[in-house]
Design a protein around this motif. Structure first.
Motif, PDB file in Angstrom:
ATOM      1  N   SER A 179       0.854  -1.199   0.000  1.00 25.94           N
ATOM      2  CA  SER A 179       0.000   0.000   0.000  1.00 25.94           C
ATOM      3  C   SER A 179       0.890   1.250   0.000  1.00 25.94           C
ATOM      4  O   SER A 179       2.107   1.152  -0.114  1.00 25.94           O
ATOM      5  N   LYS A 180       0.259   2.430   0.125  1.00 22.65           N
ATOM      6  CA  LYS A 180       1.040   3.665   0.095  1.00 22.65           C
ATOM      7  C   LYS A 180       2.008   3.772   1.267  1.00 22.65           C
ATOM      8  O   LYS A 180       3.114   4.279   1.128  1.00 22.65           O
ATOM      9  N   ASN A 181       1.562   3.308   2.412  1.00 21.59           N
ATOM     10  CA  ASN A 181       2.356   3.541   3.608  1.00 21.59           C
ATOM     11  C   ASN A 181       3.095   2.310   4.119  1.00 21.59           C
ATOM     12  O   ASN A 181       4.127   2.432   4.779  1.00 21.59           O
ATOM     13  N   LYS A 182       2.573   1.126   3.828  1.00 21.07           N
ATOM     14  CA  LYS A 182       3.192  -0.067   4.409  1.00 21.07           C
ATOM     15  C   LYS A 182       2.871  -1.301   3.574  1.00 21.07           C
ATOM     16  O   LYS A 182       2.059  -1.272   2.655  1.00 21.07           O
ATOM     17  N   MET A 183       3.541  -2.376   3.927  1.00 23.61           N
ATOM     18  CA  MET A 183       3.301  -3.662   3.287  1.00 23.61           C
ATOM     19  C   MET A 183       2.327  -4.451   4.147  1.00 23.61           C
ATOM     20  O   MET A 183       2.590  -4.687   5.328  1.00 23.61           O
ATOM     21  N   GLU A 184       1.194  -4.838   3.559  1.00 28.72           N
ATOM     22  CA  GLU A 184       0.163  -5.557   4.305  1.00 28.72           C
ATOM     23  C   GLU A 184       0.221  -7.053   3.979  1.00 28.72           C
ATOM     24  O   GLU A 184       0.243  -7.434   2.804  1.00 28.72           O
ATOM     25  N   LEU A 185       0.211  -7.884   5.010  1.00 27.26           N
ATOM     26  CA  LEU A 185       0.287  -9.327   4.846  1.00 27.26           C
ATOM     27  C   LEU A 185      -1.101  -9.953   4.998  1.00 27.26           C
ATOM     28  O   LEU A 185      -1.901  -9.513   5.825  1.00 27.26           O
ATOM     29  N   ASN A 186      -1.349 -10.969   4.184  1.00 24.39           N
ATOM     30  CA  ASN A 186      -2.601 -11.737   4.256  1.00 24.39           C
ATOM     31  C   ASN A 186      -3.826 -10.829   4.233  1.00 24.39           C
ATOM     32  O   ASN A 186      -4.749 -10.974   5.043  1.00 24.39           O
ATOM     33  N   LEU A 187      -3.815  -9.917   3.293  1.00 23.92           N
ATOM     34  CA  LEU A 187      -4.935  -8.986   3.165  1.00 23.92           C
ATOM     35  C   LEU A 187      -6.177  -9.694   2.621  1.00 23.92           C
ATOM     36  O   LEU A 187      -7.300  -9.317   2.952  1.00 23.92           O
ATOM     37  N   VAL A 188      -5.999 -10.704   1.822  1.00 24.60           N
ATOM     38  CA  VAL A 188      -7.124 -11.453   1.266  1.00 24.60           C
ATOM     39  C   VAL A 188      -7.107 -12.869   1.825  1.00 24.60           C
ATOM     40  O   VAL A 188      -6.101 -13.331   2.366  1.00 24.60           O
ATOM     41  N   ARG A 189      -8.232 -13.555   1.654  1.00 18.51           N
ATOM     42  CA  ARG A 189      -8.364 -14.917   2.173  1.00 18.51           C
ATOM     43  C   ARG A 189      -8.817 -15.874   1.079  1.00 18.51           C
ATOM     44  O   ARG A 189      -9.337 -15.459   0.042  1.00 18.51           O
ATOM     45  N   PHE A 190      -8.628 -17.153   1.381  1.00 21.03           N
ATOM     46  CA  PHE A 190      -9.093 -18.224   0.507  1.00 21.03           C
ATOM     47  C   PHE A 190     -10.165 -19.016   1.256  1.00 21.03           C
ATOM     48  O   PHE A 190     -10.084 -19.189   2.483  1.00 21.03           O
ATOM     49  N   ALA A 191     -11.169 -19.458   0.526  1.00 18.46           N
ATOM     50  CA  ALA A 191     -12.323 -20.125   1.140  1.00 18.46           C
ATOM     51  C   ALA A 191     -11.885 -21.371   1.899  1.00 18.46           C
ATOM     52  O   ALA A 191     -11.038 -22.142   1.438  1.00 18.46           O
ATOM     53  N   LYS A 192     -12.480 -21.574   3.072  1.00 19.35           N
ATOM     54  CA  LYS A 192     -12.173 -22.733   3.921  1.00 19.35           C
ATOM     55  C   LYS A 192     -13.465 -23.279   4.521  1.00 19.35           C
ATOM     56  O   LYS A 192     -14.403 -22.538   4.794  1.00 19.35           O
ATOM     57  N   SER A 193     -13.485 -24.598   4.733  1.00 13.08           N
ATOM     58  CA  SER A 193     -14.582 -25.192   5.501  1.00 13.08           C
ATOM     59  C   SER A 193     -14.313 -24.965   6.978  1.00 13.08           C
ATOM     60  O   SER A 193     -13.162 -24.880   7.412  1.00 13.08           O
ATOM     61  N   ARG A 194     -15.371 -24.895   7.747  1.00 10.58           N
ATOM     62  CA  ARG A 194     -15.215 -24.673   9.187  1.00 10.58           C
ATOM     63  C   ARG A 194     -15.942 -25.759   9.972  1.00 10.58           C
ATOM     64  O   ARG A 194     -17.092 -26.062   9.691  1.00 10.58           O
ATOM     65  N   HIS A 195     -15.232 -26.334  10.926  1.00 11.85           N
ATOM     66  CA  HIS A 195     -15.817 -27.314  11.838  1.00 11.85           C
ATOM     67  C   HIS A 195     -16.526 -28.437  11.069  1.00 11.85           C
ATOM     68  O   HIS A 195     -17.654 -28.814  11.377  1.00 11.85           O
TER      69      HIS A 195
END
Length: 398
Positions: A205-221
């Motif tokens: 981004s303009k000010n910093k590096m963002e980690l794991n900004l997006v996600r991938f679909a996962k099953s839960r429980h």
């Protein structure tokens, strides 16, 4: 020989399942159970299934990728039309087993046979759209995605090895496919206990590096999601020679006369075997009704997986038309019977009674084609297999 054993096994299973319980031609109940158990075991060998799946949930749905692949490979009856799409003869879809962490993906490879040759492995993950991020606050519309192999399984600070990197649009949504063939091949070859991947995303981004900004679909429980990540394995199952279908001296096998003495009369109707004996593949007008002898020809035979007891875990097809060959191979053998030179000589010897021990040639399939079957294995993974020589296309005298 494999095809011959498959035909015998199918016929025996279907006839035993369809025979009325009170038939006087049947052996004792104990012997019938032994024969049926042996026939089902042989049928299991024909379909190359080590353990029959149990307790498959009725609401389970296969990944859409596997459904589409089946319909590209086979028609509605399971007849294979494009086997080259499989790259081998087995495709396995292994579902992600990590239900809690959005970045970690684990897979159980225990269902992969030791005799399977790895051809290709794909990690398929569904990238979710990052639509809540304001585009005004971001000047870079692309992010970097890294896929790592987890070298050991323990805490979340596992050692890892970079497998693949690519740039993706921050705002798009859909399936992403990563080639992980070398990694999975190494796991199988070394019998590795770590079968995991880590996926990270990096955005500037303009000010910093963002980690794991997006996600991938996962099953839960253990709740299933049609967009859940899965590992697809394309393998070639180097099945053993046909000798494995031949019974050893220690195995149960009824004597030839016993093998037919308990079978129902051919004019009885069975629910699991659908035969249309009136179907004619060629003109038989040269034979008079008085003779009541039909030449070698193809007849209808439908193999119903529900009647065999396999409908609970086979996804496609529900059954298939196997067909079978029946009829006489009497002299003279016309071209339509596609007789071999050996069969022609044998029919002459039989007709001239040059030897009492020589019988007429046999009516057998001379052209066979394959079928494809998709099913759940015992770990609820989806498997697509191609089986050679399962459908008779034409008959001949041999």
């Amino acid at each position: 020989m494999v095809a011959s054993q498959a035909w015998r096994c199918l016929a025996l299973v279907l006839l035993l399942l369809g025979d009325p319980a009170g038939s006087t031609r049947m052996p004792g109940r104990t012997q019938r159970k032994e024969i049926l158990a042996e026939a089902l075991r042989r049928l299991q060998e024909v379909f190359d299934i080590e353990a029959l799946p149990h307790d498959v949930l009725p609401h389970r749905k296969p990944p859409q990728f596997m459904v589409e692949l089946f319909h590209k490979v086979a028609d509605s009856n399971g007849i294979t039309k494009a086997p080259e799409l499989l790259e081998g003869n087995v495709v396995r879809s292994l579902e992600d087993r990590d239900y809690f962490d959005q970045s970690y993906f684990y897979f159980n490879l225990s269902s992969v046979g030791k005799n399977e040759q790895m051809l290709k492995a794909e990690l398929r993950v569904f990238k979710l759209n990052k639509n809540h991020v304001s585009q005004k606050s971001l000047w870079q519309h692309f992010l970097k995605v890294d896929v790592y192999e987890l070298l050991d399984r323990g805490s979340k600070s596992q050692r890892r090895n970079l497998i693949s990197s690519r740039l993706l649009s921050l705002y798009t949504e859909g399936w992403e496919v990563f080639n992980v063939t070398q990694t999975v091949s190494r796991w199988l070859a070394n019998n590795s206990s770590s079968h995991g991947f880590l996926i990270t995303t990096t955005h500037l981004s303009k000010n910093k590096m963002e980690l794991n900004l997006v996600r991938f679909a996962k099953s839960r429980h253990n709740m299933r999601d049609s967009r859940n990540a899965f590992l697809v394995l394309f393998t070639n199952n180097n099945r053993q020679s046909s000798s494995r279908f031949l019974p050893s001296s220690r195995e149960f096998q009824p004597a030839p006369e016993d093998a037919t003495s308990f079978l129902p009369h051919q004019n009885e109707v069975f629910t699991s075997i659908r035969v249309n004996r009136s179907r004619r593949i060629r003109d038989t007008s040269a034979f008079s009704p008085k003779d009541q002898i039909l030449p070698c020809q193809l007849h209808d035979l439908f193999v119903d997986f529900h009647e065999i007891g396999w409908a609970g875990w086979i996804i496609f097809p529900r059954g298939y038309k196997a067909y079978y060959c029946k009829g006489a191979c009497l002299f003279p053998l016309g071209e339509s019977l596609r007789a071999t030179n050996h069969a022609t000589v044998q029919s002459i010897v039989h007709t001239l009674k040059l030897s009492k021990e020589v019988s007429t040639p046999c009516c057998v399939p001379d052209k066979l084609t394959s079928i494809s079957i998709m099913y759940f294995d015992d770990n609820e993974n989806v498997v697509l297999k191609n089986y050679k020589d399962m459908v008779a296309m034409s008959c001949g005298c041999h």
